[in-house]
Design a protein around this motif. Sequence first.
Motif, mmCIF file in Angstrom:
data_model
loop_
_atom_site.group_PDB
_atom_site.id
_atom_site.type_symbol
_atom_site.label_atom_id
_atom_site.label_comp_id
_atom_site.label_asym_id
_atom_site.label_seq_id
_atom_site.Cartn_x
_atom_site.Cartn_y
_atom_site.Cartn_z
ATOM 1 N N TYR A 103 -14.497 -6.972 -10.629
ATOM 2 C CA TYR A 103 -14.876 -6.072 -9.528
ATOM 3 C C TYR A 103 -15.578 -6.834 -8.421
ATOM 4 O O TYR A 103 -16.134 -7.924 -8.638
ATOM 5 C CB TYR A 103 -15.756 -4.917 -10.030
ATOM 6 C CG TYR A 103 -17.170 -5.307 -10.380
ATOM 7 C CD1 TYR A 103 -18.155 -5.429 -9.397
ATOM 8 C CD2 TYR A 103 -17.538 -5.541 -11.688
ATOM 9 C CE1 TYR A 103 -19.454 -5.784 -9.717
ATOM 10 C CE2 TYR A 103 -18.831 -5.903 -12.024
ATOM 11 C CZ TYR A 103 -19.791 -6.029 -11.034
ATOM 12 O OH TYR A 103 -21.061 -6.403 -11.355
ATOM 13 N N LEU A 104 -15.556 -6.252 -7.247
ATOM 14 C CA LEU A 104 -16.254 -6.769 -6.077
ATOM 15 C C LEU A 104 -17.093 -5.635 -5.524
ATOM 16 O O LEU A 104 -16.711 -4.468 -5.628
ATOM 17 C CB LEU A 104 -15.253 -7.213 -5.000
ATOM 18 C CG LEU A 104 -14.207 -8.243 -5.430
ATOM 19 C CD1 LEU A 104 -13.102 -8.335 -4.388
ATOM 20 C CD2 LEU A 104 -14.860 -9.597 -5.651
ATOM 21 N N GLY B 49 -2.181 -5.519 -4.429
ATOM 22 C CA GLY B 49 -2.695 -5.232 -5.763
ATOM 23 C C GLY B 49 -2.954 -3.738 -5.893
ATOM 24 O O GLY B 49 -2.570 -2.949 -5.029
ATOM 25 N N VAL B 50 -3.586 -3.350 -6.999
ATOM 26 C CA VAL B 50 -3.948 -1.934 -7.203
ATOM 27 C C VAL B 50 -5.425 -1.893 -7.602
ATOM 28 O O VAL B 50 -5.828 -2.569 -8.550
ATOM 29 C CB VAL B 50 -3.080 -1.265 -8.289
ATOM 30 C CG1 VAL B 50 -3.439 0.208 -8.430
ATOM 31 C CG2 VAL B 50 -1.589 -1.413 -7.961
ATOM 32 N N LEU C 2 -7.553 -3.477 -10.995
ATOM 33 C CA LEU C 2 -6.980 -2.889 -12.208
ATOM 34 C C LEU C 2 -6.077 -3.860 -12.959
ATOM 35 O O LEU C 2 -5.376 -4.681 -12.360
ATOM 36 C CB LEU C 2 -6.203 -1.615 -11.869
ATOM 37 C CG LEU C 2 -7.066 -0.461 -11.363
ATOM 38 C CD1 LEU C 2 -6.209 0.783 -11.144
ATOM 39 C CD2 LEU C 2 -8.216 -0.145 -12.321
ATOM 40 N N ALA C 3 -6.124 -3.731 -14.289
ATOM 41 C CA ALA C 3 -5.311 -4.555 -15.173
ATOM 42 C C ALA C 3 -3.856 -4.092 -15.140
ATOM 43 O O ALA C 3 -3.571 -2.920 -14.870
ATOM 44 C CB ALA C 3 -5.848 -4.475 -16.600
ATOM 45 N N GLU D 76 -4.114 -9.955 -16.768
ATOM 46 C CA GLU D 76 -3.389 -9.996 -15.512
ATOM 47 C C GLU D 76 -3.769 -8.802 -14.652
ATOM 48 O O GLU D 76 -3.796 -7.665 -15.138
ATOM 49 C CB GLU D 76 -1.880 -9.895 -15.779
ATOM 50 C CG GLU D 76 -1.244 -11.158 -16.294
ATOM 51 C CD GLU D 76 -1.252 -12.265 -15.251
ATOM 52 O OE1 GLU D 76 -0.841 -12.011 -14.102
ATOM 53 O OE2 GLU D 76 -1.687 -13.384 -15.599
ATOM 54 N N PRO D 77 -4.043 -9.009 -13.368
ATOM 55 C CA PRO D 77 -4.207 -7.857 -12.473
ATOM 56 C C PRO D 77 -2.862 -7.202 -12.202
ATOM 57 O O PRO D 77 -1.831 -7.867 -12.212
ATOM 58 C CB PRO D 77 -4.785 -8.466 -11.202
ATOM 59 C CG PRO D 77 -4.431 -9.907 -11.247
ATOM 60 C CD PRO D 77 -4.236 -10.293 -12.692
ATOM 61 N N MET D 78 -2.890 -5.908 -11.997
ATOM 62 C CA MET D 78 -1.651 -5.186 -11.669
ATOM 63 C C MET D 78 -1.293 -5.434 -10.208
ATOM 64 O O MET D 78 -2.154 -5.368 -9.342
ATOM 65 C CB MET D 78 -1.850 -3.684 -11.904
ATOM 66 C CG MET D 78 -0.600 -2.863 -11.598
ATOM 67 S SD MET D 78 -0.871 -1.096 -11.809
ATOM 68 C CE MET D 78 -0.653 -0.930 -13.570
ATOM 69 N N THR D 79 -0.034 -5.706 -9.962
ATOM 70 C CA THR D 79 0.417 -5.746 -8.570
ATOM 71 C C THR D 79 1.036 -4.397 -8.229
ATOM 72 O O THR D 79 1.461 -3.644 -9.105
ATOM 73 C CB THR D 79 1.472 -6.852 -8.321
ATOM 74 O OG1 THR D 79 2.643 -6.526 -9.068
ATOM 75 C CG2 THR D 79 0.947 -8.225 -8.720
#
Length: 228
Positions: free
Chosen positions: A112-113, A12-13, A67-68, A143-146
């Motif tokens: 976030y974590l 992911g990013v 990130l989205a 969607e999260p960015m890959t």
Amino acid sequence: MNPRALFKLSYGVYVVCSKDGDKINGQIANTVIQVASEPAIIAVALNKKNLTHEYISKSGVFTASVLAQDTPLNFIGNFGFKSGREINKFEGTNYKTGVTGAPIVTDNTVAYLEAKVTGQLDAVTHTIFIGEVVGAEIIKEGEPMTYAYYHEVKRGSTPKSAPSYVEVKKEVKPVMAKYECVICGYIYDPEKGDPDGKIPPGTSFENLPDNWTCPICGASKSEFKKVE
Ligand code: FE
């Protein structure tokens, strides 16, 4: 060894942030992973030269903003290709302070974590920080960015300090020449244009407006060289 095999790994990013007293910093990382669930444990690998690495070593806390997919390249460029030793990366960015006191970037963030470091592993150029999750929230649906999307669709580049950086000879058979930013490594591909900068596909580098700048690091056209 075929270095291209490493490109088959998925990531992911993220923006990983930490603090040192009143000072805060954050950087782009692709290496945030969950490694256990009860309790929830995550890990992140950061370059030892990075300021965020120094801050996590000192404070023992970090946050990771997922990130989205539609995150603009210049946002990633600000956190990924600049150093917090030279600029304040948080200027113009929305963030909040987590329960650990570390900053949490909320712009372009789906979730976030937040973690407290429980252990770390030496990985030559990098350190793998392992942390127990002490906070986690969804910021917005999306969607999260890959990492693959960042490279293949957004046409982003990877700094040499990243754990996933692999040097591979460029294979180009251009109709119109590609140009590379000497600052950040971004490749301007005329076939793709620059969607973030509203440059349509099929625009040659020569035909870009004089005030066009690198979508990742903001460098001017004069900082680009032709990809041979
Ligand atoms: Fe650039």
